[in-house]
Write an enzyme that holds these catalytic residues in place. Structure first.
Site, PDB file in Angstrom:
ATOM      1  N   CYS A   1      10.326 -23.839   7.350  1.00 41.01           N
ATOM      2  CA  CYS A   1      10.439 -24.338   8.731  1.00 41.01           C
ATOM      3  C   CYS A   1       9.200 -24.002   9.548  1.00 41.01           C
ATOM      4  CB  CYS A   1      11.691 -23.798   9.406  1.00 41.01           C
ATOM      5  SG  CYS A   1      11.514 -22.088   9.863  1.00 41.01           S
TER       6      CYS A   1
ATOM      7  N   TYR B   1      12.479 -19.266  15.401  1.00 43.68           N
ATOM      8  CA  TYR B   1      12.460 -18.607  14.082  1.00 43.68           C
ATOM      9  C   TYR B   1      11.136 -18.922  13.392  1.00 43.68           C
ATOM     10  CZ  TYR B   1      14.180 -18.286   9.145  1.00 43.68           C
ATOM     11  OH  TYR B   1      14.372 -18.027   7.807  1.00 43.68           O
TER      12      TYR B   1
ATOM     13  N   SER C   1       9.343 -19.170   5.586  1.00 46.12           N
ATOM     14  CA  SER C   1      10.277 -20.272   5.346  1.00 46.12           C
ATOM     15  C   SER C   1       9.551 -21.598   5.536  1.00 46.12           C
ATOM     16  CB  SER C   1      11.432 -20.182   6.339  1.00 46.12           C
ATOM     17  OG  SER C   1      12.113 -21.410   6.385  1.00 46.12           O
TER      18      SER C   1
HETATM   19  N1  LIG Z   1      18.403 -18.777   2.970  1.00 42.32           N
HETATM   20  C1  LIG Z   1      17.450 -19.681   2.970  1.00 42.32           C
HETATM   21  O1  LIG Z   1      17.690 -20.893   2.774  1.00 42.32           O
HETATM   22  C2  LIG Z   1      16.036 -19.258   3.180  1.00 42.32           C
HETATM   23  C3  LIG Z   1      15.680 -17.935   3.468  1.00 42.32           C
HETATM   24  N2  LIG Z   1      14.353 -17.634   3.656  1.00 42.32           N
HETATM   25  C4  LIG Z   1      13.927 -16.259   3.996  1.00 42.32           C
HETATM   26  O2  LIG Z   1      14.362 -15.336   3.006  1.00 42.32           O
HETATM   27  C5  LIG Z   1      14.619 -14.073   3.620  1.00 42.32           C
HETATM   28  C6  LIG Z   1      16.026 -13.638   3.293  1.00 42.32           C
HETATM   29  O3  LIG Z   1      16.912 -14.639   3.726  1.00 42.32           O
HETATM   30  P1  LIG Z   1      18.429 -14.643   3.206  1.00 42.32           P
HETATM   31  O4  LIG Z   1      18.538 -13.746   2.037  1.00 42.32           O
HETATM   32  O5  LIG Z   1      18.851 -16.062   3.113  1.00 42.32           O
HETATM   33  O6  LIG Z   1      19.182 -13.979   4.444  1.00 42.32           O
HETATM   34  P2  LIG Z   1      20.541 -13.158   4.462  1.00 42.32           P
HETATM   35  O7  LIG Z   1      21.063 -13.280   5.830  1.00 42.32           O
HETATM   36  O8  LIG Z   1      21.378 -13.521   3.288  1.00 42.32           O
HETATM   37  O9  LIG Z   1      20.023 -11.639   4.226  1.00 42.32           O
HETATM   38  C7  LIG Z   1      19.277 -10.990   5.216  1.00 42.32           C
HETATM   39  C8  LIG Z   1      19.408  -9.510   4.982  1.00 42.32           C
HETATM   40  O10 LIG Z   1      18.686  -8.822   5.999  1.00 42.32           O
HETATM   41  C9  LIG Z   1      19.514  -7.784   6.502  1.00 42.32           C
HETATM   42  N3  LIG Z   1      19.193  -7.506   7.894  1.00 42.32           N
HETATM   43  C10 LIG Z   1      19.275  -8.347   8.938  1.00 42.32           C
HETATM   44  N4  LIG Z   1      18.904  -7.707  10.057  1.00 42.32           N
HETATM   45  C11 LIG Z   1      18.587  -6.433   9.705  1.00 42.32           C
HETATM   46  C12 LIG Z   1      18.157  -5.285  10.401  1.00 42.32           C
HETATM   47  N5  LIG Z   1      17.974  -5.294  11.723  1.00 42.32           N
HETATM   48  N6  LIG Z   1      17.942  -4.148   9.710  1.00 42.32           N
HETATM   49  C13 LIG Z   1      18.151  -4.094   8.381  1.00 42.32           C
HETATM   50  N7  LIG Z   1      18.541  -5.150   7.639  1.00 42.32           N
HETATM   51  C14 LIG Z   1      18.772  -6.307   8.319  1.00 42.32           C
HETATM   52  C15 LIG Z   1      20.928  -8.319   6.368  1.00 42.32           C
HETATM   53  O11 LIG Z   1      21.867  -7.253   6.378  1.00 42.32           O
HETATM   54  P3  LIG Z   1      23.273  -7.483   7.139  1.00 42.32           P
HETATM   55  O12 LIG Z   1      23.839  -8.755   6.600  1.00 42.32           O
HETATM   56  O13 LIG Z   1      24.047  -6.254   6.773  1.00 42.32           O
HETATM   57  O14 LIG Z   1      22.947  -7.586   8.603  1.00 42.32           O
HETATM   58  C16 LIG Z   1      20.843  -9.026   5.028  1.00 42.32           C
HETATM   59  O15 LIG Z   1      21.065  -8.112   3.969  1.00 42.32           O
HETATM   60  C17 LIG Z   1      14.404 -14.268   5.119  1.00 42.32           C
HETATM   61  O16 LIG Z   1      13.118 -13.806   5.473  1.00 42.32           O
HETATM   62  C18 LIG Z   1      14.493 -15.773   5.297  1.00 42.32           C
HETATM   63  O17 LIG Z   1      13.714 -16.196   6.387  1.00 42.32           O
HETATM   64  C19 LIG Z   1      13.364 -18.572   3.581  1.00 42.32           C
HETATM   65  C20 LIG Z   1      13.692 -19.871   3.300  1.00 42.32           C
HETATM   66  C21 LIG Z   1      15.033 -20.307   3.076  1.00 42.32           C
HETATM   67  C1  LIG Z   2      15.846 -22.945   5.390  1.00 43.35           C
HETATM   68  C2  LIG Z   2      15.773 -23.609   6.743  1.00 43.35           C
HETATM   69  O1  LIG Z   2      17.072 -23.950   7.185  1.00 43.35           O
HETATM   70  C3  LIG Z   2      17.189 -24.366   8.519  1.00 43.35           C
HETATM   71  O2  LIG Z   2      16.767 -25.689   8.624  1.00 43.35           O
HETATM   72  P1  LIG Z   2      17.664 -26.860   8.032  1.00 43.35           P
HETATM   73  O3  LIG Z   2      17.233 -27.096   6.647  1.00 43.35           O
HETATM   74  O4  LIG Z   2      17.659 -28.000   9.000  1.00 43.35           O
HETATM   75  O5  LIG Z   2      19.079 -26.167   8.070  1.00 43.35           O
HETATM   76  P2  LIG Z   2      20.543 -26.530   7.611  1.00 43.35           P
HETATM   77  O6  LIG Z   2      20.668 -26.178   6.161  1.00 43.35           O
HETATM   78  O7  LIG Z   2      21.438 -25.822   8.561  1.00 43.35           O
HETATM   79  O8  LIG Z   2      20.723 -28.124   7.863  1.00 43.35           O
HETATM   80  C4  LIG Z   2      20.178 -29.046   7.019  1.00 43.35           C
HETATM   81  C5  LIG Z   2      20.765 -30.407   7.324  1.00 43.35           C
HETATM   82  O9  LIG Z   2      22.125 -30.408   6.873  1.00 43.35           O
HETATM   83  C6  LIG Z   2      22.946 -31.044   7.849  1.00 43.35           C
HETATM   84  N1  LIG Z   2      24.323 -30.552   7.740  1.00 43.35           N
HETATM   85  C7  LIG Z   2      25.393 -31.332   7.432  1.00 43.35           C
HETATM   86  N2  LIG Z   2      26.543 -30.604   7.459  1.00 43.35           N
HETATM   87  C8  LIG Z   2      26.154 -29.322   7.752  1.00 43.35           C
HETATM   88  C9  LIG Z   2      26.913 -28.124   7.902  1.00 43.35           C
HETATM   89  O10 LIG Z   2      28.152 -28.080   7.788  1.00 43.35           O
HETATM   90  N3  LIG Z   2      26.180 -27.001   8.174  1.00 43.35           N
HETATM   91  C10 LIG Z   2      24.826 -27.020   8.319  1.00 43.35           C
HETATM   92  N4  LIG Z   2      24.165 -25.852   8.578  1.00 43.35           N
HETATM   93  N5  LIG Z   2      24.080 -28.157   8.208  1.00 43.35           N
HETATM   94  C11 LIG Z   2      24.759 -29.299   7.926  1.00 43.35           C
HETATM   95  C12 LIG Z   2      22.270 -30.651   9.156  1.00 43.35           C
HETATM   96  O11 LIG Z   2      22.706 -31.538  10.188  1.00 43.35           O
HETATM   97  C13 LIG Z   2      20.808 -30.824   8.807  1.00 43.35           C
HETATM   98  O12 LIG Z   2      20.448 -32.170   8.890  1.00 43.35           O
HETATM   99  C14 LIG Z   2      16.422 -23.590   9.519  1.00 43.35           C
HETATM  100  O13 LIG Z   2      17.297 -23.332  10.565  1.00 43.35           O
HETATM  101  C15 LIG Z   2      15.856 -22.346   8.902  1.00 43.35           C
HETATM  102  O14 LIG Z   2      16.881 -21.406   8.634  1.00 43.35           O
HETATM  103  C16 LIG Z   2      15.142 -22.655   7.673  1.00 43.35           C
HETATM  104  O15 LIG Z   2      14.098 -22.120   7.417  1.00 43.35           O
END
Ligand SMILES: NC(=O)C1=CN([C@@H]2O[C@H](COP(=O)(O)OP(=O)(O)OC[C@H]3O[C@@H](n4cnc5c(N)ncnc54)[C@H](OP(=O)(O)O)[C@@H]3O)[C@@H](O)[C@H]2O)C=CC1
Ligand SMILES: C[C@H]1O[C@H](OP(=O)(O)OP(=O)(O)OC[C@H]2O[C@@H](n3cnc4c(=O)[nH]c(N)nc43)[C@H](O)[C@@H]2O)[C@@H](O)[C@@H](O)C1=O
Length: 313
Positions: A112, A139, A110
């Site tokens: 982050c 994380y 990610s």
């Molecule tokens: N979303 C974003 O903005 C970003 C995501 N990423 C990365 O992309 C990847 C996927 O993220 P995203 O799709 O958003 O996450 P989600 O939470 O949407 O999906 C994660 C998946 O992993 C499964 N999972 C979690 N814990 C376990 C476990 N112990 N065993 C088996 N399966 C498990 C969940 O299943 P269940 O829900 O049933 O627990 C779910 O299907 C991650 O590595 C994340 O760090 C990177 C940058 C940004």
């Molecule tokens: C992908 C990246 O995403 C995460 O980082 P982040 O980008 O800071 O995450 P965020 O999407 O939750 O927030 C972005 C911004 O948005 C503002 N904000 C406003 N209103 C809401 C609100 O209602 N919810 C949330 N969550 N944020 C809000 C919030 O205050 C912040 O300034 C990592 O934890 C990690 O998961 C990672 O890798």
């Protein structure tokens, strides 16, 4: 080289935002042999269960999209869960992939992972050059360890493990939890609920000044396949849209797409997090990949999907 559509491909986390998009993409390409396990079928934090799964299934490719994922509030509230669960999942899957001769593994990190005040746009070599953003450093440390583990297995064993670093993602099958989700899905839900309940204002966290880059998850899935077919090297690869907006601009855009007519109220007791994290994607663009989905189009599609799946609630 192009993925063999008959190859056994394990998509870990296939029900999530990223995993489900990758599955859609692989099916579109004609892949016929995906191996999928739900969290309840196979808990990836359970080392012996993961080892047995790999011994039985022997996948040829692994896309590691399973993780403990959440927005700024969730990361800030559950640091032990974020570092422990992610270290367990990625360690179990990477080690068992190597043990059972997986041809290629793609690990998802990610944006982050980079320092809070990294140069903008952030190049891959900014990693570990300065302190992390405190709200998600646990994380981030887990994700950095995942990158390093993939590198270590390539150096010691020539295991073809690569790492992709996506920016903030959104799209269908996102997590819309009111507290633990990321900003875009959180605001989509909050503006929708305010509209259908005729509220006159919506609270948005922080000051609205931070900048964020957003990439639609279907673009990410396309990049994942592109990297599997075209990249095998030590360094991780940034995956982004190259475009950033302020949280205020995002809130205004979501308000417009949802059709909410009330006002925004800013809750500055909530953290802003990293001020900016625009990724330098010149490495990936140089390999020949570019994103296709604009933020506005992606938001419109995501809200349409939200209405079809949650709108009645
Ligand atoms: N979303 C974003 O903005 C970003 C995501 N990423 C990365 O992309 C990847 C996927 O993220 P995203 O799709 O958003 O996450 P989600 O939470 O949407 O999906 C994660 C998946 O992993 C499964 N999972 C979690 N814990 C376990 C476990 N112990 N065993 C088996 N399966 C498990 C969940 O299943 P269940 O829900 O049933 O627990 C779910 O299907 C991650 O590595 C994340 O760090 C990177 C940058 C940004
Ligand atoms: C992908 C990246 O995403 C995460 O980082 P982040 O980008 O800071 O995450 P965020 O999407 O939750 O927030 C972005 C911004 O948005 C503002 N904000 C406003 N209103 C809401 C609100 O209602 N919810 C949330 N969550 N944020 C809000 C919030 O205050 C912040 O300034 C990592 O934890 C990690 O998961 C990672 O890798």
């Amino acid at each position: 080289m192009p993925i063999d559509t008959s190859a056994k491909i394990f998509v870990a986390g296939h029900r999530g935002l990223v995993g489900s998009a990758v599955v859609r993409k692989l099916y579109q390409l004609g892949c016929t042999n995906l191996i999928l396990r739900t969290h309840s079928d196979l808990d990836l934090t359970n080392q012996s269960a993961v080892e047995s799964f790999f011994a039985d299934e022997k996948p040829q490719y692994v896309i590691l999209a399973a993780a403990k994922v959440g927005g700024i509030h969730a990361n800030n509230t559950y640091p032990a869960d974020f570092i422990t669960i992610n270290l367990q999942i990625q360690t179990n899957v990477i080690v068992s992939s190597f043990n059972h001769k997986v041809q290629k593994l793609l690990f998802l990190g990610s944006s982050c992972i980079y320092p809070k005040f990294a140069p903008q746009p952030i190049p891959e070599n900014a990693l570990l050059t300065a302190p992390l953003e405190p709200t998600n450093e646990w994380y981030a440390i887990a994700k950095i360890a995942g990158i390093k583990m993939c590198q270590a297995y390539r150096l010691q064993h020539n295991f073809d493990a690569i790492s992709a670093m996506p920016t903030n993602l959104y799209g269908t099958n996102d997590n819309f939890h009111p507290e633990n989700s990321h900003v875009l899905p959180a605001l989509l839900r909050r503006f929708h609920e305010a509209k259908v309940n005729n509220l006159d204002k919506v609270v948005v966290w922080g000051t609205g000044s931070p900048l964020r880059e957003f990439l639609h998850v279907d673009d990410l899935a396309d990049a994942v396949v592109f990297l599997l077919e075209n990249y095998s090297d030590l360094e991780h690869v940034n995956v982004g849209s190259g475009k950033e907006v302020s949280i205020k601009e995002l809130a205004e855009l979501v308000k417009e797409v949802v059709g909410f007519k009330g006002e925004l109220v800013w809750d500055s007791t909530k953290p802003d997090g990293t001020p900016r994290k625009l990724m330098d994607t010149s490495k990936l663009v140089g390999l020949g990949w570019t994103p296709k989905i604009s933020l506005r189009d992606g938001l419109v599609d995501t809200y349409k999907w939200y209405l079809e799946n949650y709108g009645k609630q």
